[in-house]
Design an enzyme around this catalytic site. Structure first.
Site, PDB file in Angstrom:
ATOM      1  CE1 TYR A 161      -4.203   6.071  -0.050  1.00 32.07           C
ATOM      2  CE2 TYR A 161      -3.189   5.922  -2.359  1.00 32.07           C
ATOM      3  CZ  TYR A 161      -3.379   5.509  -1.066  1.00 32.07           C
ATOM      4  OH  TYR A 161      -3.125   4.234  -1.024  1.00 32.07           O
TER       5      TYR A 161
ATOM      6  CB  CYS B  35      -0.848  -0.009   1.133  1.00 33.46           C
ATOM      7  SG  CYS B  35      -2.309  -1.266   0.895  1.00 33.46           S
ATOM      8  CG  HIS B  36       0.438   3.813   1.936  1.00 38.09           C
ATOM      9  ND1 HIS B  36      -0.228   2.859   2.684  1.00 38.09           N
ATOM     10  CD2 HIS B  36      -0.360   4.653   1.261  1.00 38.09           C
ATOM     11  CE1 HIS B  36      -1.520   3.361   2.428  1.00 38.09           C
ATOM     12  NE2 HIS B  36      -1.609   4.392   1.636  1.00 38.09           N
ATOM     13  N   GLY B  37       4.489   1.162   1.001  1.00 36.98           N
ATOM     14  CA  GLY B  37       5.786   0.912   0.860  1.00 36.98           C
ATOM     15  C   GLY B  37       6.523   0.822   1.995  1.00 36.98           C
TER      16      GLY B  37
ATOM     17  NE  ARG C 219       0.355   7.206  -2.692  1.00 42.96           N
ATOM     18  CZ  ARG C 219       0.560   6.348  -3.666  1.00 42.96           C
ATOM     19  NH1 ARG C 219       0.376   5.246  -3.666  1.00 42.96           N
ATOM     20  NH2 ARG C 219       0.533   7.000  -4.610  1.00 42.96           N
TER      21      ARG C 219
END
Lengths: 173, 422
Positions: B294, A137-139, B298
């Protein structure tokens, strides 16, 4: 004290007392409406799972569901255990020794909640820069002890409460 | 204003209006003096009203067939698609309608940014609008969870986990939101309940939004204050209603294009796989309208920091009327702001693109640059421009530049009509 002031003080007291009782009453009314959203007893009652681990080969892992969350049960090889132990604590965002994450004498078994501590995705096994897990998902990268090494996750993957019932069975929860 | 003078012609109308002045309200809405130079960017208010009503009507119908249960939801949605009479049509209108709703709201918001509609005395209209926007995002997110596919489940997991970043109470808050220890049936049923509620909250806010609009009246493309009613205004009906309906028809053509020719192009194939709590899809992204936020989330390598920045991106929008220090509303007379406006548009589009890409390498680097610029725009550029920028001279009225040849001219006809009306 004049009669008027006296009257005013008594009225103030009545106001304050009324507001207080009113606030307590409103609070007591709202609480059930909020608490109904918390897990009920039937959800809490599903809190333990027994798992047969006799079929797991060294180097392999299985995933079981506990409280709706995946639990990774990994049987680590001796090289993997060596690797997990050799990491310097200063290299870890959430410093924790490998020994603290396994049961004494059972350090080939890594049992942890397979949920990324960032935003709750399930990390993929045997991926990432540290031979452990990688969250798509976000590494976030996790090592062979499930400790976060890189990425946005703030903590190591959680170790649930569990015990060995016998050599082939563990009880989670 | 005219509603004070309005007297219904019929006796029954007068009887009713004396007791409940709904007819006066109708007369006010019909006569409402509107700047005569409103362009097509001003038609999105009407389009958005249409979108809200479409979502409510199709949503009520879908709720007659949908079953809010983790074991049955996916099947019931498939039943709507395959068995329910016209179910496919109604569901495709509802799911694409969400996208069309956001498309319209983004144009509406950028219109306001360009022409300075958020500035004094219209700050409350703007803030109510932003609350509507936030509620729209909440409704869209919860609606996306209801089919209980893979993207539904993991979208719900990721978004609810945002709250676990709150120090100390985060974990308890998330457990409370879930009603368990993971996203599961209790989560689905409460999302359904709230998904049904929120559109009506939005409807209430829309009434306040329009009410607050009718106090100062519409802003206009040159952004100056005008006298109402005057030769600078036209009555709302029929001038604006006709223009709004024409724009709405154009919008409905695009809407129908999506519904009938590519109803799934804005969705994700993964959502046609039933939810599986053991496997996260390899590439998980939210719907397109949430992508810029989003990307901001991130771009920060820290969990709490990312969540704070993401909500901060909304917060700077809410306080925008006090961040933009320029007294001139319309970008038409702001040569520097005009440039920065378009840079900002490109920045938001870039954030949207980067939000859809994997968070690594050059994408991550660019997402960080564009995130920094997003905040720079609101916190540094807009406050500074008010002091640095030399704005162009403002015309005294809407008619002035037209009559003196300052703008391209089409005015005489409507001018004549207004004068005849007097």
């Amino acid at each position: 004290m004049s009669k008027q002031e006296d009257k005013k003080d008594r009225r103030d007291f009545l106001f304050t007392a009324s507001y207080t009782v009113g606030a307590v009453g409103i609070g007591a009314t709202i609480w059930p409406l909020i608490h109904q959203m918390n897990p009920d007893e039937s959800v809490k009652a599903l809190a333990t799972t027994e798992v047969d681990i006799s079929q797991v080969e060294p180097g392999k892992s299985i995933t079981v569901l506990w409280r709706g969350k995946p639990i990774f049960i990994k049987r680590r090889t001796s090289e993997e255990i060596q690797e997990a132990k050799s990491v310097a604590l200063k290299d870890l965002p959430d410093p924790q020794k490998d020994e603290e994450r396994v049961k004494e004498g059972k350090n080939e078994w890594l049992v942890m909640v397979g949920v990324c501590t960032h935003l709750g995705c399930v990390p993929l096994k045997d991926k990432g820069d540290f031979n452990g897990w990688f969250c798509p998902c976000h590494g976030s990268h996790y090592d062979i002890s499930g400790r976060v090494r890189k990425g946005p996750a703030p903590k190591n993957m959680e170790i649930p409460k569990y015990e060995f019932v016998d050599n082939n069975t563990i009880k989670i929860g | 204003m005219s509603e004070h003078e309005y007297v219904p012609k019929s006796k029954a109308g007068k009887w009713f209006n004396d007791r409940l002045p709904l007819l006066s309200l109708g007369a006010h809405l019909s006569d409402y003096p509107t700047p005569k130079n409103l362009n097509y960017w001003w038609t999105f208010g009407g389009i958005l009203t249409f979108c809200l009503i479409t979502q409510i009507v199709t949503g009520i119908v879908l709720a007659m067939h949908y079953v809010a249960h983790a074991d049955l939801a996916f099947e019931s949605v498939e039943k709507i698609m395959r068995d329910v009479n016209y179910g496919w049509l109604i569901r495709y209108i509802h799911s694409n309608g969400a996208s069309m709703f956001f498309l319209a709201v983004y144009i509406h918001i950028f219109r306001s940014l360009f022409f300075g509609s958020f500035k004094s005395p219209r700050e409350l209209i703007w803030i109510i609008g932003m609350l509507i926007y936030i509620l729209m995002m909440a409704a869209a997110f919860m609606g996306y969870v209801l089919p209980w596919g893979q993207m539904s489940f993991w979208g719900a997991t990721v978004i609810t986990n945002l709250f676990s970043a709150i120090p100390l109470v985060g974990e308890s808050v998330v457990t409370w939101l879930w009603g368990g220890y993971s996203v599961d049936n209790p989560t689905l049923t409460r999302f359904f309940s709230l998904h049904y509620l929120i559109p009506f909250l939005i409807l209430g806010l829309v009434v306040l939004h329009i009410w607050a609009l009718h106090i100062p009246g519409n802003n206009n493309p040159i952004g100056i204050d005008i006298k109402k009613p005057s030769k600078d205004t036209v009555p709302f009906h029929p001038y604006i209603t006709v223009k709004d309906i024409f724009a709405l028809l154009m919008f409905m053509i695009i809407f129908a294009g999506f519904v009938f020719f590519s109803p799934n192009v804005l969705g994700h194939a993964d959502n046609y796989i039933p939810a599986n709590p053991l496997v996260t899809p390899a590439h998980i992204v939210p719907e397109w309208y949430l992508l810029p936020f989003y990307a901001i989330l991130r771009s920060v390598p820290d969990k709490l920091g990312g969540v704070v920045l993401m909500f901060g991106a909304l917060f700077v929008l809410i306080i925008l009327p006090w961040l933009d220090t320029s007294k001139v509303r319309s970008a038409t007379f702001r040569p520097m702001y005009r440039q920065f406006f378009w840079i900002f548009v490109v920045d938001v589009l870039a954030l949207g693109y980067l939000g859809a890409m994997p968070a690594e390498g050059v994408y991550l680097f660019l997402a960080r640059i564009t995130t920094i610029y997003y905040f720079l725009h609101f916190i540094v550029i807009l406050p500074a421009l008010g002091f640095l920028e030399k704005t162009d001279p403002l015309p005294a009225s809407i008619s002035e530049p037209v009559l003196t040849g300052g703008f391209s001219a089409v005015p005489t006809r409507s001018d004549k009509i207004i004068n005849e009306n007097k």
